[in-house]
Write an enzyme that holds these catalytic residues in place. Sequence first.
Site, short mmCIF file in Angstrom:
data_model
loop_
_atom_site.label_atom_id
_atom_site.label_comp_id
_atom_site.label_asym_id
_atom_site.label_seq_id
_atom_site.Cartn_x
_atom_site.Cartn_y
_atom_site.Cartn_z
CB SER A 58 -0.93 -0.01 1.21
OG SER A 58 -0.19 -0.04 2.40
CG ASN A 71 -3.55 -5.41 13.07
OD1 ASN A 71 -2.96 -5.35 11.98
ND2 ASN A 71 -4.21 -6.48 13.47
CB THR A 73 -38.13 29.37 -5.27
OG1 THR A 73 -39.30 29.90 -5.88
CG2 THR A 73 -37.83 30.12 -3.98
CG HIS A 74 -39.60 26.09 -8.16
ND1 HIS A 74 -39.99 24.78 -8.08
CD2 HIS A 74 -40.12 26.69 -7.05
CE1 HIS A 74 -40.73 24.59 -7.00
NE2 HIS A 74 -40.83 25.74 -6.35
CB SER A 106 -13.33 27.17 -27.22
OG SER A 106 -13.38 26.47 -28.44
CE LYS A 137 -18.02 28.91 -24.91
NZ LYS A 137 -17.91 27.47 -25.01
CD GLU A 155 -17.88 24.42 -17.21
OE1 GLU A 155 -16.84 25.02 -17.55
OE2 GLU A 155 -18.57 23.74 -17.99
CD GLN A 196 -3.09 -2.59 1.92
OE1 GLN A 196 -2.53 -3.40 2.63
NE2 GLN A 196 -3.00 -2.62 0.61
CE LYS A 199 -3.21 2.84 5.46
NZ LYS A 199 -2.04 1.93 5.39
#
Lengths: 400, 400, 400, 400
Positions: free
Chosen positions: A18, A105, A150-151, A272, A278, A285, A317, A320
């Site tokens: 690991s 351990n 809202t919405h 872009s 752009k 994002e 293990q 992690k």
Amino acid sequence: MSRFSLPQDPVFQQLNTSLGYDRRLWPHDIAQSRAHATMLAAQQIISEDERDEILRGLDEVAAELEGGAFDFEGGDEDIHMAVERRLTEIVGRAGGKLHTARSRNDQVVTDLAMFVRTEADATARLATDLATTLIDVAEAHLDWPLPGYTHLQRAQPVYLSHHLLAYVWMLLRDRARLRFTADQASLLPLGAGALAGVNFDTDRRLVARELGFDGVVPNSIDAVSNRDFAFDLLHALSVCATHLSRLGSELVIWSSEEFGFVTMSDAWSSGSSIMPQKRNPDVFELLRGRTASAHGCLVEALGIFAKLPSGYQRDLQLLKAPLFRGIDLALASTGILVPAIDAMGFRVQHIELDPAIHAAERANELVVREGIPFREAYRRVGAALAADRAAKPETGQDPS
Amino acid sequence: MSRFSLPQDPVFQQLNTSLGYDRRLWPHDIAQSRAHATMLAAQQIISEDERDEILRGLDEVAAELEGGAFDFEGGDEDIHMAVERRLTEIVGRAGGKLHTARSRNDQVVTDLAMFVRTEADATARLATDLATTLIDVAEAHLDWPLPGYTHLQRAQPVYLSHHLLAYVWMLLRDRARLRFTADQASLLPLGAGALAGVNFDTDRRLVARELGFDGVVPNSIDAVSNRDFAFDLLHALSVCATHLSRLGSELVIWSSEEFGFVTMSDAWSSGSSIMPQKRNPDVFELLRGRTASAHGCLVEALGIFAKLPSGYQRDLQLLKAPLFRGIDLALASTGILVPAIDAMGFRVQHIELDPAIHAAERANELVVREGIPFREAYRRVGAALAADRAAKPETGQDPS
Amino acid sequence: MSRFSLPQDPVFQQLNTSLGYDRRLWPHDIAQSRAHATMLAAQQIISEDERDEILRGLDEVAAELEGGAFDFEGGDEDIHMAVERRLTEIVGRAGGKLHTARSRNDQVVTDLAMFVRTEADATARLATDLATTLIDVAEAHLDWPLPGYTHLQRAQPVYLSHHLLAYVWMLLRDRARLRFTADQASLLPLGAGALAGVNFDTDRRLVARELGFDGVVPNSIDAVSNRDFAFDLLHALSVCATHLSRLGSELVIWSSEEFGFVTMSDAWSSGSSIMPQKRNPDVFELLRGRTASAHGCLVEALGIFAKLPSGYQRDLQLLKAPLFRGIDLALASTGILVPAIDAMGFRVQHIELDPAIHAAERANELVVREGIPFREAYRRVGAALAADRAAKPETGQDPS
Amino acid sequence: MSRFSLPQDPVFQQLNTSLGYDRRLWPHDIAQSRAHATMLAAQQIISEDERDEILRGLDEVAAELEGGAFDFEGGDEDIHMAVERRLTEIVGRAGGKLHTARSRNDQVVTDLAMFVRTEADATARLATDLATTLIDVAEAHLDWPLPGYTHLQRAQPVYLSHHLLAYVWMLLRDRARLRFTADQASLLPLGAGALAGVNFDTDRRLVARELGFDGVVPNSIDAVSNRDFAFDLLHALSVCATHLSRLGSELVIWSSEEFGFVTMSDAWSSGSSIMPQKRNPDVFELLRGRTASAHGCLVEALGIFAKLPSGYQRDLQLLKAPLFRGIDLALASTGILVPAIDAMGFRVQHIELDPAIHAAERANELVVREGIPFREAYRRVGAALAADRAAKPETGQDPS
């Protein structure tokens, strides 16, 4: 492991290692070993000379790790074994005594508890920084009117500052969640051995004090397989990532030409490869998308532990990977936002308030002025708006 | 909604309704409305007579709901609208005034906060009961030896009681997590209106006191779209379910003929439709499997909120499904375990301790007796075991 | 289960029952039992009279279930036991023979395979309907210009029809995924018994033909614990829900006053309890949010099976909950969209094309006209746009 | 991007880069660019000399990447930009022409489609290898009796070979799922441009043939934001990981001293740092745990796409992380099992068959011999077993 008649297969070693993941735990591992050696000497389990040799050797190992000079070997199963192997190379026989009254351990889980406490604190500090930045931006736009949505429909007028402060309160809750997490990692697991404690007259409280723990884990079997604090950290990061994804999503919408509420400086936009006009809100994002990565870390971590009998299993293990991934994402996202928000400008003339946005207020005024129930005031204002709309039919659209 | 020129399409109404889910919120909704009406009168926004009529009407509605006599209608979008509709049928015009200075947005989240506090407390009590049961069982088997396992391999001897108490410590952490959750639902959202507060001189602290909240949510936009406490509950339940799945998984293994450590009473086993000898540990299997359901609720809840712009969105309604499912599963699992564990018997003669299990202890003795490093003692004991194994080759097996 | 000395505890029975979920499987269960009885008689394992009695009894049970007259009892563990119990009440001793050469393990999975095939087909048909609706709408707006977006920034001009057809292609892929799913449920598990086959001279191919399967599952242990087709269905539904969430999210944005590209008819909108001007795109918001529910079903289903030893385990019963929830959500979402899209109108005059949107085209023209590399043309057009912007500074905004 | 008045902030560049992830895509990127250049020349969009220069430059870039000599720079946003940057350094002006009629949006998705096809094939081959290994092991233990388990309770006798073959059938279904995935990546996206196609007279079918695609994606907007094939791959890997986790879980149980059915060679086991007798089944534990990682990748990938408006968004870049992680885990797990299973030995004398295991068979015999219904035979055999058990009470256990 000399008792084994065959050496481990290299393919197996590759699977089993690991190191790729847990290398970053080394500062905690060294600190733990220092405290452990100090305690072993204080309890006369090793001599003071042995302790001094160990401490000197650990300093050297730490210097090598910090400086990038540490030489990992194929047989190093994890950072813990690598440190001990190198220590023994440096100081000889005394190095072998460091593992007295300790098992991998309880050693691993102690490192993880230290890691989680440290990183929960670091993230909490970044959340505070971000909240402070948002408060500054709110103060700079204290009385800028904003349509509250809202919405995603314009609903009632609010202030831009009030809107931004909503995120501050989310961050403060995130901080509370991170503090709860740090509390959950505040008892020392070391001393639990492999699962059944150790057969030496150790002083766990001394080690706890040295390492800044508030006390010791009472049950040895629980100690070696408890990773609840890691779940708590990943949960705190998931909720925080959810909050930030809401901010990201909103700022992507506000960056559109149609909304036009914010503009990003060139230094914080990408273009872009084929469309020269752009200016993309990449930061927001990515912030939006990373919520899925945070949730993925949490569900992976819980899934790793699901259905395992109690006590240590090798599956542990695997935790992690999502733990480290989760914290790295959170630190990156929270950290980037402070400069990104500074690099953002608001455009007041694009923020317009349609008269219909005052409808709720007008209904309330009717309630007060005419003493009618709210439901009736609501009906009257609604009817007036519908009449308005009917009087100004749009052309060039689908019949509705 | 009289301003709309067309009535809502029944297919749309069907989609839009959340009654199937949120009906169970009614006790909180009634309590909230009682407190709200009391405050409106105290602030002279409605008259004392109106308040009394409302309170009387709410009592009647509550009685109908409790007795199963409440008649839901197709147009009832949710429990909140259903209660208000029925109230207005009973008390007339005064009923319409109950919605003064309140929006469904702040009303819904207030009910949910009350629900989460109540259920977090209920689950915490069940966790305590279960911990108590496990402590009783541990006391009854205080000095029964048990092979302690790591990797499901016999590792070191422990006591059965010690092993069982590991689960108690998990449950106590679960309880701490549930208490944190209840704290996260301790501020009153009501008063936030749809998103921008209300245009009346209300007294939110009075309502908070009536309903047992510690204070009021400071930011109205945050108030209507905050459901962090629901995430915290589902996280607490997920971690608890993970713990219980570990217990379940272990008891399934212990129930096998090969382990034979526990036996279930007939009253708590199922058989097979074709194998008359079977006695299946269904409770523990279901406990094991339900962890996936708990994790599913959490990831669904977080996913619902991911990427939503701030403020109320209709998607928030969907949270109720995983929230209610999650709590129902948790109450059922935690509740069933108290009698199920009582119905379980341990079989001491099946719990045997192989001499190899004392290897770590023997290595430690060598360290103390001969003053050699642990690593060397370990090698010696390991070599002796390997020699032992080599001296007694097994027959009838694959060559290894 | 008379061999058990104690009756099952009612609390245990309550936990163990899956009737609440699996009741809906009855049509498949009855069909399967009819085919099984037919085969048993054809193989002379039961007599023709017994078969006739069983078939008659099954008709009666089916009629009771269809008409709502079926009386479930507390001891009915699942729909399979309930049907058999009632059959035996109706036809007596012959009913008991129906379970010859069959176990609940292979019976359950056979019902599920039939269910998955049926529902995958039904969803595929709805996906086709929705694709057809979108094609119709595309045809009606064939040459309406639309700014094509990337990063929610206007990028290049497209046609509204072309944009809508992008979703059609997604739906066609969803349909392919559903067909793959149906294929994965095309082998008959029945005959696997509990896990080891049955000790009778049965004819599995006859049953397969009767029930429309293409063949029989070759391995009995695999047969009873295979639910891959359910994972495949939930995956297909998750990807489909992701597609629909993208459509939902886009239409919510297009419904905003700022974009104003679409408008919902009153019959398909909800209002606000306090803001009389609101017309909320609830359908699209719910579509957006339900993607999280679909993903939750998939991750729950996979999590239930993770880490289970092979062969039947009781945990498998839990799969039915996310499977049924997943399919119900998918049918509802796909079904509602056909009328909802019809109820939507596009507003051409709100869809404007900024001159900058032609930048990529202009760069391409430079490449062709002047023979310069695209990267250079891109730089020139970009510089011209920047000069343009600099010439018209906005007022009333943050300095950037 | 010269039009931007400010250079990109290095912190932003760091966030925005995906080089750490997508570097491995280079062979696909080079192959794609070769095919694209070939087509551009065939269509006379670039000259043959320019094509030759580009092809030569690409060879050089590929050699540098393969040999590790490629020098990445801070400004390289991703592997695609890095390759083009280096190409232009090598061949000058012609390098800039390679991007004619191509956008990063269609370029990236083309690389990903190639990657998914390649890796789906590779995994399918490994699944076949593993199935072959299991068939070999099954043949070597063709008639070894094994207690078949349900609920981890001994149920009915089976053969070890039959049991192992159950996993072979799972792997064959995994292979079918991987083939479906490869099919889903069989249409060429290139030619879609950023979202609206390209303004050149290209020949997409020529490019498709060169790169082994079966055809071209019909809709340009769909082309640039479709990643369904990646979801399909991650789903196939999740189901496969679930299968392998069942095998892993079972082998961990079979490795316990209590079951003792299998033994691992030393070369494939790990020991304990303090318990010299341990021989842990790490491979199987990791196999068991990795199912959670696979599920995490799938849910992360779906979550990244959830709720995004159609067309390219920067969030899509995040998909690469779970995609690559998922495939790496799958290749590692499937690959390791072939040697691990070879390194495993079965121990026949530990596999014993209790007489009760024949109960179902005895019940069936009663049915045939005495012509009674199965339910009655079942009751009789069950009663005999219960009488048996009552006659031999165990001592030293909890009263039940």
